[in-house]
Motif scaffolding. Sequence first.
Motif, PDB file in Angstrom:
ATOM      1  N   ASP A 150       0.842  -1.196   0.000  1.00 29.50           N
ATOM      2  CA  ASP A 150       0.000   0.000   0.000  1.00 29.50           C
ATOM      3  C   ASP A 150       0.882   1.253   0.000  1.00 29.50           C
ATOM      4  N   ILE A 151       1.559   1.483  -1.126  1.00 25.79           N
ATOM      5  CA  ILE A 151       2.601   2.499  -1.168  1.00 25.79           C
ATOM      6  C   ILE A 151       2.186   3.715  -1.994  1.00 25.79           C
ATOM      7  N   LEU A 152       2.823   4.816  -1.673  1.00 26.49           N
ATOM      8  CA  LEU A 152       2.775   6.052  -2.438  1.00 26.49           C
ATOM      9  C   LEU A 152       4.224   6.443  -2.697  1.00 26.49           C
ATOM     10  N   TYR A 153       4.564   6.848  -3.923  1.00 26.70           N
ATOM     11  CA  TYR A 153       5.974   7.068  -4.235  1.00 26.70           C
ATOM     12  C   TYR A 153       6.170   8.284  -5.122  1.00 26.70           C
ATOM     13  N   ARG A 154       7.394   8.741  -5.168  1.00 23.96           N
ATOM     14  CA  ARG A 154       7.864   9.695  -6.175  1.00 23.96           C
ATOM     15  C   ARG A 154       9.349   9.437  -6.435  1.00 23.96           C
ATOM     16  N   ARG A 177      16.274  20.464   0.078  1.00 20.35           N
ATOM     17  CA  ARG A 177      16.524  20.684  -1.354  1.00 20.35           C
ATOM     18  C   ARG A 177      15.227  20.717  -2.140  1.00 20.35           C
ATOM     19  N   LYS A 178      15.168  21.671  -3.089  1.00 22.56           N
ATOM     20  CA  LYS A 178      14.074  21.691  -4.054  1.00 22.56           C
ATOM     21  C   LYS A 178      14.387  20.695  -5.168  1.00 22.56           C
ATOM     22  N   ILE A 179      13.373  19.944  -5.575  1.00 16.52           N
ATOM     23  CA  ILE A 179      13.508  19.031  -6.713  1.00 16.52           C
ATOM     24  C   ILE A 179      12.743  19.638  -7.887  1.00 16.52           C
ATOM     25  N   LEU A 180      13.489  20.162  -8.858  1.00 12.42           N
ATOM     26  CA  LEU A 180      12.887  20.813 -10.018  1.00 12.42           C
ATOM     27  C   LEU A 180      12.916  19.931 -11.255  1.00 12.42           C
ATOM     28  N   ALA A 181      13.594  18.777 -11.170  1.00 12.00           N
ATOM     29  CA  ALA A 181      13.651  17.868 -12.313  1.00 12.00           C
ATOM     30  C   ALA A 181      12.304  17.164 -12.491  1.00 12.00           C
ATOM     31  N   LEU A 182      12.092  16.638 -13.697  1.00 13.12           N
ATOM     32  CA  LEU A 182      10.882  15.884 -13.978  1.00 13.12           C
ATOM     33  C   LEU A 182      10.777  14.716 -12.999  1.00 13.12           C
ATOM     34  N   THR A 183       9.628  14.596 -12.338  1.00 14.35           N
ATOM     35  CA  THR A 183       9.468  13.604 -11.277  1.00 14.35           C
ATOM     36  C   THR A 183       8.221  12.769 -11.521  1.00 14.35           C
ATOM     37  N   ALA A 184       8.399  11.454 -11.442  1.00 23.19           N
ATOM     38  CA  ALA A 184       7.276  10.530 -11.545  1.00 23.19           C
ATOM     39  C   ALA A 184       6.754  10.221 -10.152  1.00 23.19           C
ATOM     40  N   PHE A 206       1.195   5.667 -12.611  1.00 25.67           N
ATOM     41  CA  PHE A 206       2.341   6.526 -12.919  1.00 25.67           C
ATOM     42  C   PHE A 206       1.867   7.836 -13.551  1.00 25.67           C
ATOM     43  N   SER A 207       2.505   8.948 -13.152  1.00 25.28           N
ATOM     44  CA  SER A 207       2.263  10.238 -13.795  1.00 25.28           C
ATOM     45  C   SER A 207       3.458  11.135 -13.513  1.00 25.28           C
ATOM     46  N   THR A 208       3.701  12.099 -14.388  1.00 28.22           N
ATOM     47  CA  THR A 208       4.737  13.103 -14.138  1.00 28.22           C
ATOM     48  C   THR A 208       4.119  14.491 -13.986  1.00 28.22           C
ATOM     49  N   CYS A 209       2.801  14.555 -13.906  1.00 27.61           N
ATOM     50  CA  CYS A 209       2.125  15.837 -13.713  1.00 27.61           C
ATOM     51  C   CYS A 209       2.163  16.244 -12.244  1.00 27.61           C
ATOM     52  N   PRO A 210       1.843  17.492 -11.938  1.00 28.14           N
ATOM     53  CA  PRO A 210       1.763  17.907 -10.528  1.00 28.14           C
ATOM     54  C   PRO A 210       0.713  17.072  -9.803  1.00 28.14           C
ATOM     55  N   PRO A 211       0.974  16.633  -8.586  1.00 23.69           N
ATOM     56  CA  PRO A 211      -0.001  15.787  -7.876  1.00 23.69           C
ATOM     57  C   PRO A 211      -1.289  16.516  -7.550  1.00 23.69           C
ATOM     58  N   THR A 212      -1.276  17.855  -7.547  1.00 26.67           N
ATOM     59  CA  THR A 212      -2.496  18.608  -7.291  1.00 26.67           C
ATOM     60  C   THR A 212      -3.391  18.686  -8.520  1.00 26.67           C
TER      61      THR A 212
END
Length: 860
Positions: A150-154, A177-184, A206-212
């Motif tokens: 039952d995981i949530l990841y990035r 640290r800010k993470i500005l790279a493309l993130t899944a 899977f998605s690389t869009c903003p979670p909001t």
Amino acid sequence: MSARIKASLLLLLGISQPLSCIAAVTPLNRETIANELGWVPSSENNCGGYFLDQPFLYPDSSDKKQTVGLTGSQAVFSQHGTTILEGNVSLLRLGQQITANKAYIYRDQSTGKITSTDLVGNVHFREPNTMVIAKRGHYDFKNRSKSLFDILYRTSLANGKQFAGPKVSSENMQKERKILALTAWGKADEFAQSKPKVYELNRSSFSTCPPTNPSWHVNASHIVLNKNIGRGYATNARFYIKSVPVFYIPYLNFSIDHKRKSGFLWPTIGNKPFNDTIYTGWGYFFTAPFYWNMAPNYDMTITPAYLSLRGIRFSDKFRYLTDISSGTLDVSVLPEDRLLKSYKAFAVNNYSNNSDPIIQAELQRLINSNTTRRSLSWRDNTVFNDHWSTHIDFNYAGDDYILRDFGNDISESTQNQILQEGDLYYKSRNWNFIGRLQTYQTLHPINTSNVINQYRRAPQLILNGDYPDQKFGLEYFINTEATRFDIRNTPGITTESPIGNRFLVQPGISLPVYLPYFFINPRAQLHMRSYNLYQMTPSTMPSSNQRSIPIFDMAMGFAFNRDMSLFGQMYQQTLEPQVYYVYIPYRNQASIPIFDTTVSTLTYDQIFNYNRFIGIDRIGDANQIGVGISSRMLESETGYEKVRMGVGEIIYFSNRRVTFCNDTSCTDNPFNPANHWRLSPISGLINYAVNPAWKLESNVIFEPIGKQLSNTTIGVHYKPDERHIVNLGYSYVFSSDRASPLSGATVSSAQNNLKLTDFSFSWPLSEGLSAVGRWSQNWNQEHLQNLMYGLQYDTCCWAVRIVGGNTFISLDPTQNNAPKYNPEFYIQFALKGLGDFGSGNPSGLLSSITGYNTQFGQEF
């Protein structure tokens, strides 16, 4: 035990990134997901925020890569049973940490060694740019397998591909640290690892869009990520836009790093409509390229394609790299092209009664052509050692319509001329040798203007020697050449062109003197050329020709410079006057055929060349002085060239008697009054970098006798950054009975004047929307030359672009010289982190915009 217990275990842990690609299956509140993953809303980028990594914790022995630290606030310790850690439980290793509310540590009953641990409650796995949140987990120390439930990841994806994400130093790991790279990011019911660097996820997303605000996501039943080979695959993958399912893929294979690896690439789907005038088009098409990573220095892309109007086409691109050579081999085959069969019948009905022998010859070629379409292109560069090397550029088309129907597959030198060439090079300190076999496969499609076959060089042998800095400062040099010329008759033309051998020996001597502010270089050469000819027309023309032509020229110039200040900026300004004298006596060359020689176009640099022809079949007689003056303005600190200006002219002391042709079939003929002028057209150039964004380029040829512009090109370029580009160009070439023989025009007709405007741009219209376009117009012949238009919409996780256009091909003599165009249309999507797909790649069209660099599908 209530005291804090800390234990250091020397283990080969093998914990690594748990996930790479896929987004939420079980619906969760978006704000909750965003907060759990460390999302911070912000207006500083087009994603509307960023992920924030908190500082990492490390054990005392964090400098030892195999050391694992296991801590907890409270513990119930058992030597042979189960040890329970509670309260701020952490399992630490260099660059990784796992925290939980409680851990159950199991030992082997016989040895007492720790075998596994269960983690319960608020389990967090972290490493640089990666975080996994789970309700519970299990880690087996014996076989290094782990499971999280039952995981949530990035996890960050460097450049949209690299699974591990950008590297982070140990120092920066201990900072926020800010993470500005493309993130899944995403959610999965279960994550398991049974082999090192191989991860499995069940019922995951899977998605690389903003979670909001996830614009798209992919759900899959099963995902396997294999970091050992750099690839992943998903089964039963469903693609969603917002919450609406769009399409289903039973099996999806994708890359998770930058390494080359075998697998299917994204397919291409589209439609090239049927043109019933010339029978072009593919209809609906589908391509499914497969990439085969054969070896570290070999690979192959095999592309089967279904073309609804034609059939099944196979293309294969093989690339190789060895210690001495590199190259590509492209092969394409389409068995039994149905549309070509139909076109044969169409051509017979429409052209059989045409009395033009050229049309009939081209029709016969079409009827006899094979309906299996074939093309081949081979490019190779080999360097054997410091002296010897080879170059091959061989292209082949199976029929006359390959470029029309599949134009991007093989290289073309000019319209309907396909290069076939192989070169052998030798170079040393004083000698250079070229051995060359060169021909052009000329295509003769029935519905275009006739194209004349080109001469073949089979072979051409060139040997040049140069001995500078000899006694008294002299330089000795020699140029030699031996070439065999052959040609096939152009279909429908019965006149046989001359063929034969040409030999050249041209020794010379010069005395160059170069000083800081002055140079002079007197030079003397003897041009000795002979021909052994066949098929001469009329037959009375000599089959053997020899010419010995002395050449004397002298170049002289000055170089002055000064420092100056302009608008508060320091510059170095140069003033460089040049004088060039050349004397070549007249030798009658009218009986010598022209194999590979053309008339050069007058430019500022051409003023300082001894021969007004390009090639050696014509050496122009000359008694003239070329004078010119140029000036440059250089930034003192950087050496950047701000301005370059130049103007020059040739003063003739005698008429020009050697001409390109002997009648009025071309501009440079004995009757052209320009050959009796005492002054050449004035040639000028201006290159001005107004600032880093604005640049102006202009070349002008002004005819003083006719008092009009003869040849002009003007270009204005604006590019303050990669997204804002504007280009405006204008070209004008005057061709009339009084035109200069150096204009390059071949026919004396005002109808062949060139008036061409070219406007292109790339410009953002809003935050994510940008437009591209190009409009090129031939105003003298009143037809469109090129038209291209397109829109691109780019967000932080997806992009789409639509590009279309028409490219002028030729005038159709069968339709009252109506212009013919090659229409193109592309639509392309990019899901950042997964790849691109669509109806094709419009890069060929977009490359016509000067200064344009595609940023499609790239993260900002």
